[in-house]
Design a protein around this motif. Structure first.
Motif, PDB file in Angstrom:
ATOM      1  N   ILE A   1       2.013  -4.507   3.602  1.00 31.08           N
ATOM      2  CA  ILE A   1       0.948  -4.569   4.606  1.00 31.08           C
ATOM      3  C   ILE A   1       0.401  -5.978   4.803  1.00 31.08           C
ATOM      4  CG2 ILE A   1       0.291  -2.164   4.318  1.00 31.08           C
ATOM      5  CD1 ILE A   1      -2.071  -3.265   2.552  1.00 31.08           C
TER       6      ILE A   1
ATOM      7  N   ALA B   1       0.847  -1.193   0.000  1.00 35.22           N
ATOM      8  CA  ALA B   1       0.000   0.000   0.000  1.00 35.22           C
ATOM      9  C   ALA B   1       0.876   1.234   0.000  1.00 35.22           C
ATOM     10  CB  ALA B   1      -0.900   0.003   1.237  1.00 35.22           C
TER      11      ALA B   1
ATOM     12  N   GLU C   1       1.677   4.544   1.763  1.00 34.58           N
ATOM     13  CA  GLU C   1       1.517   5.261   3.035  1.00 34.58           C
ATOM     14  C   GLU C   1       2.357   6.527   2.946  1.00 34.58           C
ATOM     15  OE1 GLU C   1       2.395   2.894   6.499  1.00 34.58           O
ATOM     16  OE2 GLU C   1       0.661   1.587   6.180  1.00 34.58           O
TER      17      GLU C   1
ATOM     18  N   TYR D   1      -4.930  -3.078   8.526  1.00 36.83           N
ATOM     19  CA  TYR D   1      -5.440  -3.315   7.179  1.00 36.83           C
ATOM     20  C   TYR D   1      -6.375  -4.524   7.103  1.00 36.83           C
ATOM     21  CZ  TYR D   1      -2.231   0.188   5.395  1.00 36.83           C
ATOM     22  OH  TYR D   1      -1.581   1.368   5.150  1.00 36.83           O
TER      23      TYR D   1
ATOM     24  N   GLN E   1     -10.297  -5.579   5.045  1.00 41.43           N
ATOM     25  CA  GLN E   1     -10.402  -4.738   3.856  1.00 41.43           C
ATOM     26  C   GLN E   1     -10.373  -5.565   2.563  1.00 41.43           C
ATOM     27  OE1 GLN E   1     -10.897  -1.345   3.569  1.00 41.43           O
ATOM     28  NE2 GLN E   1     -11.339  -1.562   5.733  1.00 41.43           N
TER      29      GLN E   1
END
Length: 177
Positions: free
Chosen positions: A87, A78, A80, A111, A114
């Motif tokens: 992640i 991901a 960030e 996370y 999701q």
């Protein structure tokens, strides 16, 4: 033919964020360790079926240096604050002299829920099927209902057996007739 060592795909999470699912690279070692450090003791316990406070250099090397034939590993990455961050990850390890592989996942706590585990699962199934595997197996804590639900929702044929607090899961990779 799909090349597992250079595999990459984009996924959209339930909250609308985009992540990359890609092949684990040796240079991901520190990012993988950081992901484990960001995971709760409960998540580590669920992934390794026991408490873990650290990993040996040999274990870290085993997790990071995969051959993409007998040991295939994907990471979820991901963004960030403009920086790519690992992640989560999933892998399968072929069981010698069989058409089966053992499957495992881990997703950093913030996370979870999701759709990352499901995304990793979909991509690992593609790679396993492409490699000619017939079955993926996993040992899951009976209390890890999220992982058991993930397996149930794959659409693959699933069988389970329970031994104490461990559920042995087998997922068939043959395509429906």
């Amino acid at each position: 033919m799909i090349e597992p060592a250079s595999y990459s795909a984009t996924e959209v999470l339930r909250d609308g964020r985009t992540i990359e699912i890609r092949a684990l690279r040796p240079q991901d070692q520190q990012a993988l360790i950081s992901a484990l450090d960001r995971s709760s003791p409960q998540s580590i316990f669920r992934r390794f079926l026991g408490a873990r406070h650290h990993f040996t250099e040999q274990e870290i090397s085993y997790f990071v240096n995969v051959d993409f034939v007998h040991h295939v590993a994907l990471v979820a990455v991901a963004d960030e604050n403009g920086k790519p961050v690992v992640i989560g990850g999933g892998r399968y390890i072929v069981i010698p002299r069989t058409a089966k592989a053992e499957l495992a996942f881990a997703v950093v706590d913030q996370y979870q829920r999701q759709g990352i585990g499901a995304a990793l699962m979909r991509h690992l199934v593609i790679l396993a099927h492409n490699a000619g595997l017939e079955e993926l197996v996993a040992d899951v804590l009976a209390s890890n209902t999220a992982m058991l639900k993930l397996f149930e929702n794959t659409g693959l044929s699933m069988s389970t057996t329970r031994e104490s607090e461990i559920v042995h899961v087998a997922l068939g990779l043959s395509l429906p007739a």
